[in-house]
Design a protein around this motif. Structure first.
Motif, PDB file in Angstrom:
ATOM      1  N   GLN A  95       2.960   8.360  10.861  1.00 55.48           N
ATOM      2  CA  GLN A  95       4.207   7.610  10.890  1.00 55.48           C
ATOM      3  C   GLN A  95       3.890   6.150  10.651  1.00 55.48           C
ATOM      4  O   GLN A  95       3.058   5.562  11.359  1.00 55.48           O
ATOM      5  N   SER A  96       4.530   5.554   9.651  1.00 57.96           N
ATOM      6  CA  SER A  96       4.254   4.156   9.322  1.00 57.96           C
ATOM      7  C   SER A  96       4.590   3.241  10.486  1.00 57.96           C
ATOM      8  O   SER A  96       5.613   3.390  11.152  1.00 57.96           O
ATOM      9  N   PHE A  99       1.336  -2.664   9.761  1.00 59.38           N
ATOM     10  CA  PHE A  99       0.312  -2.384   8.748  1.00 59.38           C
ATOM     11  C   PHE A  99      -1.095  -2.642   9.266  1.00 59.38           C
ATOM     12  O   PHE A  99      -1.992  -1.807   9.101  1.00 59.38           O
ATOM     13  N   GLU A 102      -2.178  -0.244  12.000  1.00 54.67           N
ATOM     14  CA  GLU A 102      -2.542   1.044  11.426  1.00 54.67           C
ATOM     15  C   GLU A 102      -3.936   0.990  10.800  1.00 54.67           C
ATOM     16  O   GLU A 102      -4.726   1.928  10.909  1.00 54.67           O
ATOM     17  N   ASN A 111      -3.444   9.959  14.715  1.00 52.17           N
ATOM     18  CA  ASN A 111      -2.481  10.786  13.988  1.00 52.17           C
ATOM     19  C   ASN A 111      -2.549  12.239  14.434  1.00 52.17           C
ATOM     20  O   ASN A 111      -1.522  12.903  14.583  1.00 52.17           O
ATOM     21  N   LEU A 220       3.013   1.131  -1.260  1.00 53.06           N
ATOM     22  CA  LEU A 220       2.501   0.763   0.059  1.00 53.06           C
ATOM     23  C   LEU A 220       0.971   0.776   0.096  1.00 53.06           C
ATOM     24  O   LEU A 220       0.346   1.446   0.916  1.00 53.06           O
ATOM     25  N   SER A 221       0.394   0.033  -0.814  1.00 57.17           N
ATOM     26  CA  SER A 221      -1.043  -0.189  -0.839  1.00 57.17           C
ATOM     27  C   SER A 221      -1.290  -1.534  -1.503  1.00 57.17           C
ATOM     28  O   SER A 221      -0.375  -2.129  -2.067  1.00 57.17           O
ATOM     29  N   ILE A 302      12.572   1.208   3.819  1.00 51.04           N
ATOM     30  CA  ILE A 302      11.460   0.282   3.602  1.00 51.04           C
ATOM     31  C   ILE A 302      11.939  -1.173   3.605  1.00 51.04           C
ATOM     32  O   ILE A 302      11.355  -2.036   4.263  1.00 51.04           O
ATOM     33  N   PHE A 306      10.350  -2.586   6.968  1.00 53.13           N
ATOM     34  CA  PHE A 306       8.945  -2.886   6.809  1.00 53.13           C
ATOM     35  C   PHE A 306       8.605  -4.366   6.986  1.00 53.13           C
ATOM     36  O   PHE A 306       7.471  -4.705   7.310  1.00 53.13           O
ATOM     37  N   TYR A 311       4.473  -5.568   7.182  1.00 49.44           N
ATOM     38  CA  TYR A 311       3.789  -5.155   5.960  1.00 49.44           C
ATOM     39  C   TYR A 311       3.654  -6.357   5.034  1.00 49.44           C
ATOM     40  O   TYR A 311       4.507  -7.248   5.030  1.00 49.44           O
ATOM     41  N   VAL A 348       6.778   7.864   5.911  1.00 44.62           N
ATOM     42  CA  VAL A 348       7.081   6.473   5.578  1.00 44.62           C
ATOM     43  C   VAL A 348       8.271   6.032   6.419  1.00 44.62           C
ATOM     44  O   VAL A 348       8.316   4.919   6.926  1.00 44.62           O
ATOM     45  N   TYR A 349       9.250   6.932   6.565  1.00 44.67           N
ATOM     46  CA  TYR A 349      10.334   6.689   7.515  1.00 44.67           C
ATOM     47  C   TYR A 349      10.278   7.787   8.576  1.00 44.67           C
ATOM     48  O   TYR A 349       9.512   8.748   8.454  1.00 44.67           O
TER      49      TYR A 349
END
Length: 434
Positions: A95-96, A99, A102, A111, A220-221, A302, A306, A311, A348-349
């Protein structure tokens, strides 16, 4: 004959006698009744629905309201029955969040500890089958197996294991950090034909049902582009050839136009995201029978959440470039008749919000029936499981959900699943175990 020999002979006789007895009667048959049933095979609605379940399987589907005398009735009233829903693109083991938290303060162990929670949320939202596309340390394989053994509650999972990608690309978690930072654990990074073939085999060896790779850059990178190709045509061809050799389908993460075309030419089974489709890409997908799995709810979450989750601004800027264009591409693909299967990128959500995408799919080109079919019979076809799940049909697993009212009149009711049955077991609603 000694006393012990006589005892052994006696016990053997009992075992043989028990083996010859007729099998015990199956568990009590169930009959689900409701005002309506969506027949996704024919694209019609049947009234006075009755679905008869014996063990794990559906054995009868009726429209006369009549319940067999030997079946226990579960009456769901003014509800609509649908097949268990299928999400073809999730990250059920994560789960996002923040940043940098994580990246530096959590590990795949975190996780793994929480994955069963997300699996349960997904199941209770009505999604009885999911395809997990990318998982650190093969967590999705372990979770799949635990669910199959009945140890935790969750949907049927088709697991990909490690997503495969190029050095410095979307799968490379070290991009953008100091070159002296090292991340331990299994890696999906592979460069060159031989290394890519070996990585496919490594995934298969460790339990992957499907192969997922990064044909393009992503959002998302920390690599710079959203959609530039990250493998050569030769590398993509080799990956798909190797996966298909092992009878595994291939899902290609692909935002950019050229990367989409390259992946389709390589023979992938599905394009994930498909943000920048042009006419040629759409024509190629139709020619090759390639599926589109477009996560067109994601943009809303997002852009609103985010920034709060800290992020990097570079990622948010990429999402601003992608969001609306991805939806417009989805609309054009739907109009052109590209095969579409339901996939959300959940993880992501929040997990459990998977059904929020139905509204977006109807806003951007599909009818309510087409959106429901994308999440049932069409998704099952993509997964190669249409003889097991994806419809309410005799012989299939008894995966059945119910929603209040009629989703063809108000698709938002798909977010209010009130009853879930998976493989004949009631997981939520009337008849569920306390």
């Amino acid at each position: 004959m000694s006393r012990h020999s006589a005892l052994r002979q006696s016990l053997l006789s009992v075992v043989v006698a028990l083996a010859l007895l007729p099998a015990a009667a199956s568990a009590e048959r169930l009959a689900l009744t409701a005002a309506r049933l969506v027949d996704v095979d024919s694209g019609t609605v049947r009234n006075n629905a009755v679905v008869v379940v014996d063990g794990e399987r559906i054995v009868d589907v009726r429209s006369d309201g009549q319940v067999p005398a030997d079946a226990k009735r579960i009456d769901l009233g003014d509800a609509t029955l649908l097949p268990g829903l299928i999400d073809c693109h999730v990250h059920i083991d994560g789960q996002s969040g923040d940043f940098y938290t994580e990246a530096f303060r959590r590990s795949p162990i975190d996780n793994a500890v929480k994955a069963h929670i997300y699996a349960r949320r997904t199941l209770l939202a009505g999604f009885t089958t999911v395809r997990n596309l990318g998982s650190a340390e093969f967590i999705d394989v372990a979770l799949r197996n635990a669910i199959q053994r009945g140890e935790v509650q969750g949907p049927r999972i088709l697991a990909s294991g490690l997503a495969i990608g190029a050095t410095g690309g979307h799968v490379d978690g070290g991009t953008g950090f100091s070159p002296y930072i090292r991340f331990e654990g299994f890696s999906g990074i592979a460069d060159g034909v031989d290394a890519i073939r070996a990585k496919v085999r490594f995934d298969v060896k460790n339990g992957a049902d499907v192969i997922k790779f990064m044909a393009s850059a992503g959002v998302l990178s920390e690599e710079e582009s959203v959609g530039e190709p990250q493998y050569s045509q030769e590398e993509m061809n080799a990956l798909v050839d190797e996966a298909h050799r092992w009878h595994r389908k291939v899902a290609a993460h692909a935002h950019g136009t050229e990367a989409i075309k390259m992946a389709v030419r390589a023979g992938v089974d599905s394009i994930e995201h498909g943000s920048f489709l042009d006419d040629e890409a759409i024509a190629l997908m139709k020619k090759h029978g390639t599926w589109l799995v477009g996560d067109i709810y994601n943009d809303d979450y997002i852009l609103t959440e985010f920034a709060r989750l800290k992020y990097p601004e570079s990622m948010l800027e990429k999402e601003r470039k992608v969001g609306r264009t991805q939806r417009e591409s989805f609309q054009r693909a739907a109009k052109a008749g590209v095969k579409i299967a339901y996939g959300t990128d959940a993880g992501v959500y929040p997990h459990g919000d998977n059904a929020k995408q139905f509204v977006k799919m109807t806003e951007w080109g599909q009818t309510p029936m087409q959106a429901l079919q994308a999440a049932t019979v069409r998704a099952a076809e993509l997964l190669g499981r249409n003889e097991q799940v994806g419809a309410i049909r005799n012989g299939l697993f008894a995966d059945v959900v119910a929603v209040p009212g009629n989703p063809l009149q108000d698709i938002r009711v798909m977010e209010q699943v009130s009853f879930v049955m998976k493989g004949g077991k009631v997981e939520k609603g009337a008849g569920a175990a306390p």
